[in-house]
Design a protein around this motif. Structure first.
Motif, PDB file in Angstrom:
ATOM      1  N   CYS A  72       0.803  -1.057  -0.082  1.00 24.33           N
ATOM      2  CA  CYS A  72      -0.012   0.150  -0.108  1.00 24.33           C
ATOM      3  C   CYS A  72       0.922   1.239   0.029  1.00 24.33           C
ATOM      4  CB  CYS A  72      -1.009   0.023   1.320  1.00 24.33           C
ATOM      5  SG  CYS A  72      -2.141   1.356   1.197  1.00 24.33           S
ATOM      6  N   HIS A  73       0.816   2.025  -1.073  1.00 29.23           N
ATOM      7  CA  HIS A  73       1.689   3.167  -1.085  1.00 29.23           C
ATOM      8  C   HIS A  73       0.761   4.334  -1.129  1.00 29.23           C
ATOM      9  CE1 HIS A  73       3.814  -0.315  -3.227  1.00 29.23           C
ATOM     10  NE2 HIS A  73       4.492   0.207  -2.830  1.00 29.23           N
ATOM     11  N   LEU A  74       1.269   5.262  -0.194  1.00 33.33           N
ATOM     12  CA  LEU A  74       0.100   6.367   0.040  1.00 33.33           C
ATOM     13  C   LEU A  74       0.692   7.736  -0.932  1.00 33.33           C
ATOM     14  CD1 LEU A  74      -0.561   6.120   3.940  1.00 33.33           C
ATOM     15  CD2 LEU A  74      -1.941   5.277   1.803  1.00 33.33           C
ATOM     16  N   TYR A  75      -0.126   8.434  -1.236  1.00 39.43           N
ATOM     17  CA  TYR A  75       0.059   9.778  -2.071  1.00 39.43           C
ATOM     18  C   TYR A  75       0.082  11.149  -1.188  1.00 39.43           C
ATOM     19  CZ  TYR A  75      -0.495  11.971  -6.502  1.00 39.43           C
ATOM     20  OH  TYR A  75      -0.412  12.666  -7.590  1.00 39.43           O
ATOM     21  N   ILE A  76      -0.238  10.882   0.129  1.00 35.42           N
ATOM     22  CA  ILE A  76      -0.298  11.895   0.863  1.00 35.42           C
ATOM     23  C   ILE A  76       1.211  12.941   0.553  1.00 35.42           C
ATOM     24  CG2 ILE A  76      -0.272  12.988   3.298  1.00 35.42           C
ATOM     25  CD1 ILE A  76      -1.681  10.563   3.999  1.00 35.42           C
ATOM     26  N   GLY A  77       0.795  14.143   0.191  1.00 36.53           N
ATOM     27  CA  GLY A  77       1.708  15.181   0.062  1.00 36.53           C
ATOM     28  C   GLY A  77       1.786  15.557  -1.364  1.00 36.53           C
ATOM     29  N   GLN A  78       1.258  14.646  -2.453  1.00 34.49           N
ATOM     30  CA  GLN A  78       1.273  14.905  -3.890  1.00 34.49           C
ATOM     31  C   GLN A  78       0.283  15.175  -4.372  1.00 34.49           C
ATOM     32  OE1 GLN A  78       4.624  11.278  -3.857  1.00 34.49           O
ATOM     33  NE2 GLN A  78       3.600  11.788  -5.559  1.00 34.49           N
ATOM     34  N   GLU A  79      -0.944  15.466  -3.831  1.00 30.95           N
ATOM     35  CA  GLU A  79      -2.252  15.600  -4.106  1.00 30.95           C
ATOM     36  C   GLU A  79      -2.403  16.739  -5.264  1.00 30.95           C
ATOM     37  OE1 GLU A  79      -1.223  16.033  -0.965  1.00 30.95           O
ATOM     38  OE2 GLU A  79      -2.371  14.733   0.535  1.00 30.95           O
ATOM     39  N   ALA A  80      -1.701  17.704  -5.066  1.00 33.87           N
ATOM     40  CA  ALA A  80      -1.824  19.002  -6.297  1.00 33.87           C
ATOM     41  C   ALA A  80      -1.370  18.462  -7.652  1.00 33.87           C
ATOM     42  CB  ALA A  80      -0.788  20.270  -5.855  1.00 33.87           C
ATOM     43  N   LYS A 263       1.986  18.445 -32.090  1.00 36.80           N
ATOM     44  CA  LYS A 263       3.248  18.599 -32.082  1.00 36.80           C
ATOM     45  C   LYS A 263       4.245  17.285 -31.395  1.00 36.80           C
ATOM     46  CE  LYS A 263       3.635  23.710 -31.979  1.00 36.80           C
ATOM     47  NZ  LYS A 263       2.219  24.133 -31.408  1.00 36.80           N
ATOM     48  N   GLY A 264       3.556  16.313 -30.962  1.00 37.29           N
ATOM     49  CA  GLY A 264       4.042  15.167 -30.251  1.00 37.29           C
ATOM     50  C   GLY A 264       4.222  15.432 -28.743  1.00 37.29           C
ATOM     51  N   PRO A 265       4.879  14.727 -28.050  1.00 36.27           N
ATOM     52  CA  PRO A 265       5.042  14.345 -26.590  1.00 36.27           C
ATOM     53  C   PRO A 265       5.701  15.604 -25.913  1.00 36.27           C
ATOM     54  CG  PRO A 265       6.261  12.468 -27.746  1.00 36.27           C
ATOM     55  CD  PRO A 265       5.962  13.314 -28.724  1.00 36.27           C
ATOM     56  N   ILE A 266       5.253  15.727 -24.595  1.00 33.02           N
ATOM     57  CA  ILE A 266       5.949  16.828 -23.775  1.00 33.02           C
ATOM     58  C   ILE A 266       6.144  16.134 -22.435  1.00 33.02           C
ATOM     59  CG2 ILE A 266       3.745  17.552 -23.102  1.00 33.02           C
ATOM     60  CD1 ILE A 266       4.719  20.490 -23.281  1.00 33.02           C
ATOM     61  N   LEU A 267       7.089  16.447 -21.893  1.00 38.24           N
ATOM     62  CA  LEU A 267       7.691  16.001 -20.430  1.00 38.24           C
ATOM     63  C   LEU A 267       7.460  17.158 -19.381  1.00 38.24           C
ATOM     64  CD1 LEU A 267       8.953  13.817 -18.828  1.00 38.24           C
ATOM     65  CD2 LEU A 267      11.228  14.614 -19.499  1.00 38.24           C
ATOM     66  N   LEU A 268       6.662  16.687 -18.481  1.00 38.14           N
ATOM     67  CA  LEU A 268       6.533  17.709 -17.296  1.00 38.14           C
ATOM     68  C   LEU A 268       7.224  17.068 -16.269  1.00 38.14           C
ATOM     69  CD1 LEU A 268       2.820  18.512 -17.396  1.00 38.14           C
ATOM     70  CD2 LEU A 268       4.586  19.698 -18.571  1.00 38.14           C
ATOM     71  N   GLU A 269       7.936  17.787 -15.591  1.00 43.78           N
ATOM     72  CA  GLU A 269       8.445  17.286 -14.201  1.00 43.78           C
ATOM     73  C   GLU A 269       7.960  18.047 -12.997  1.00 43.78           C
ATOM     74  OE1 GLU A 269      12.973  18.574 -13.081  1.00 43.78           O
ATOM     75  OE2 GLU A 269      12.663  17.421 -11.348  1.00 43.78           O
ATOM     76  N   LEU A 270       7.114  17.354 -12.289  1.00 48.37           N
ATOM     77  CA  LEU A 270       6.434  18.154 -11.137  1.00 48.37           C
ATOM     78  C   LEU A 270       7.396  17.905  -9.787  1.00 48.37           C
ATOM     79  CD1 LEU A 270       3.710  19.219 -11.569  1.00 48.37           C
ATOM     80  CD2 LEU A 270       4.295  17.237 -13.271  1.00 48.37           C
ATOM     81  N   LYS A 271       7.827  19.047  -9.332  1.00 48.45           N
ATOM     82  CA  LYS A 271       8.675  18.932  -7.921  1.00 48.45           C
ATOM     83  C   LYS A 271       7.580  18.816  -6.882  1.00 48.45           C
ATOM     84  CE  LYS A 271      12.665  19.506  -7.927  1.00 48.45           C
ATOM     85  NZ  LYS A 271      13.675  20.493  -8.110  1.00 48.45           N
ATOM     86  N   THR A 272       7.809  17.533  -6.287  1.00 53.26           N
ATOM     87  CA  THR A 272       6.713  17.370  -5.156  1.00 53.26           C
ATOM     88  C   THR A 272       7.298  16.715  -3.769  1.00 53.26           C
ATOM     89  OG1 THR A 272       4.423  16.399  -4.828  1.00 53.26           O
ATOM     90  CG2 THR A 272       5.778  15.205  -6.285  1.00 53.26           C
ATOM     91  N   TYR A 273       6.572  16.127  -3.187  1.00 49.96           N
ATOM     92  CA  TYR A 273       7.168  15.519  -2.132  1.00 49.96           C
ATOM     93  C   TYR A 273       6.246  14.322  -1.436  1.00 49.96           C
ATOM     94  CZ  TYR A 273      10.334  15.330   2.246  1.00 49.96           C
ATOM     95  OH  TYR A 273      11.138  15.027   2.950  1.00 49.96           O
ATOM     96  N   ARG A 274       6.741  13.369  -0.910  1.00 47.52           N
ATOM     97  CA  ARG A 274       5.720  12.327  -0.252  1.00 47.52           C
ATOM     98  C   ARG A 274       6.042  12.535   1.022  1.00 47.52           C
ATOM     99  NH1 ARG A 274       8.668   8.011   1.259  1.00 47.52           N
ATOM    100  NH2 ARG A 274       9.831   7.268  -0.531  1.00 47.52           N
ATOM    101  N   TYR A 275       4.894  12.543   2.060  1.00 45.61           N
ATOM    102  CA  TYR A 275       5.061  12.777   3.439  1.00 45.61           C
ATOM    103  C   TYR A 275       5.318  11.375   3.936  1.00 45.61           C
ATOM    104  CZ  TYR A 275       3.091  17.464   2.904  1.00 45.61           C
ATOM    105  OH  TYR A 275       2.619  18.779   2.716  1.00 45.61           O
TER     106      TYR A 275
END
Ligand SMILES: Cc1ncc(C[n+]2csc(CCOP(=O)(O)OP(=O)(O)O)c2C)c(N)n1
Length: 357
Positions: A72-80, A263-275
């Motif tokens: 079970c891997h929780l997502y808390i902190g990354q909700e946005a 235009k094809g693919p794009i890459l997003l890097e989301l700077k986040t944090y898992r609590y």
């Protein structure tokens, strides 16, 4: 806070002592703008993020009580991240695929918390009939294609989904999430190559929550600015503040415009944090409590939006009543899960093969 990856190519015919101008060698998306949301929209994002947070807290408790087995891997902190990105998608045609930290993405897609909780607890009413558990949630109906336990596997699968969108001409875009750890997997780059070569409609999303199990991104990655990882494949990258739902939503708009225009693919890097820990059995020796607390204090996505809502004139009572509603939804989902029976043992033999052989 979005930053476009800069790509410089030196020009041999120019004076070697003069620095070449920073001319990008390919078209780039415009700098994303922070999304301007009205009060109603902000309240909706607040509700969705709070639902994920409270749901995950409850899942953690149920795990402690022995009601959830396996991983079970929780997502808390990354909700946005999930809320900001998925709110921009067109649910009727776009698809989503992710790794094993998948409950938040399902909730952000508006999937009923009751069937997600029932899946977590291995019940018949679960979205994968109780056979998938935390890591293998799936809903063809919602174009949510998992839930994958093999780190990075969802990236080529996502390229396959994008190929389907293109082949069928259905106008859909695939959103393929993966982690900073997965970003070092070889298959990711094979998928980047094909996706770019065939101009597939896909947004690659690196959820950089700073850690892959117990290894921090800068210990594992020679290039830790992960938004640059698509450059050799002519995939432009944007780095986004993944703790600010409106920044994320703004980047989603830019990315979708880019991909939908062919235009094809794009890459997003989301700077986040898992609590929380990587999974429920994480000794958490690789970072200090102070580090986690500092992120919670300074960058929590829900608290930040709450402050914006207060500034926009939303009363404390209104926010409290949202919290109460969300708690009721989560309690109802836990009750539903506990009351749903376990699958019949004969179910062991169904859904194993598409046909009989
Ligand atoms: C191919 C493969 N290698 C290793 C593992 C073991 N493993 C499970 S999760 C994980 C860390 C992945 O971290 P990241 O991609 O950053 O995702 P996050 O857990 O941070 O969401 C590893 C190495 C696995 N499941 N699959």
């Amino acid at each position: 806070m979005a930053k476009a990856a800069s790509s410089k190519r030196s020009s041999p015919e120019k004076d070697a002592t003069a620095s070449p101008p920073p001319t990008p060698n390919r078209p780039r998306p415009p700098e994303p703008k922070r999304h301007k949301a009205d009060k109603a929209e902000m309240l909706e994002y607040y509700r969705q993020m709070l639902l994920i947070r409270r749901f995950e807290e409850r899942a953690g408790q149920l795990y402690g009580l022995g009601l959830i087995g396996g991983f079970c891997h929780l997502y808390i902190g990354q909700e946005a991240v999930a809320v900001g990105l998925q709110s921009a998608m067109d649910f009727s045609k776009d698809s989503v695929i992710t790794g094993y930290r998948d409950h938040g993405h399902m909730l952000a897609y508006g999937i009923d918390p009751k069937v997600i909780m029932a899946e977590l607890t291995g019940r018949e009413a679960g979205i994968s009939k109780g056979k998938g558990g935390s890591m293998h949630m799936f809903s063809v109906e919602h174009k949510f294609y998992g839930g994958h336990g093999i780190v990075g596997a969802q990236v080529p699968l996502g390229a396959g989904l994008a190929f389907k969108h293109k082949y069928a001409g259905d106008g859909g875009v695939c959103l393929a999430y993966f982690g900073d750890g997965a970003a070092n997997q070889g298959q990711v780059y094979e998928a980047f190559n094909m996706a770019s070569l065939w101009a597939l409609p896909i947004i690659f999303v690196i959820e950089n929550n700073q850690y892959a199990m117990g290894t921090s991104v800068n210990r594992a990655s020679a290039e830790d600015q992960l938004y640059k990882r698509g450059e050799s494949f002519r995939i432009p990258g944007l780095q986004v503040d993944g703790m600010d739902v409106l920044e994320v939503r703004g980047a989603a708009t830019t990315a979708l415009e880019w991909v939908r225009s062919g235009k094809g693919p794009i890459l997003l890097e989301l700077k986040t944090y898992r609590y929380r820990g990587h999974s429920m059995s994480d000794p958490a020796k690789y970072r200090s409590r102070e580090e986690v607390q500092a992120v919670r204090d300074k960058s929590d996505p829900i608290e930040a939006l709450k402050r914006e809502l207060e500034k926009a004139g939303v009363s404390e009572d209104e926010l409290k009543s949202i919290d109460k509603d969300i708690r009721a939804i989560v309690a109802e989902s836990a009750d539903f899960a506990e009351q749903s029976p376990e699958p019949d043992p004969s179910e062991l033999y169904t859904d194993v093969l598409v046909e009989s052989y």
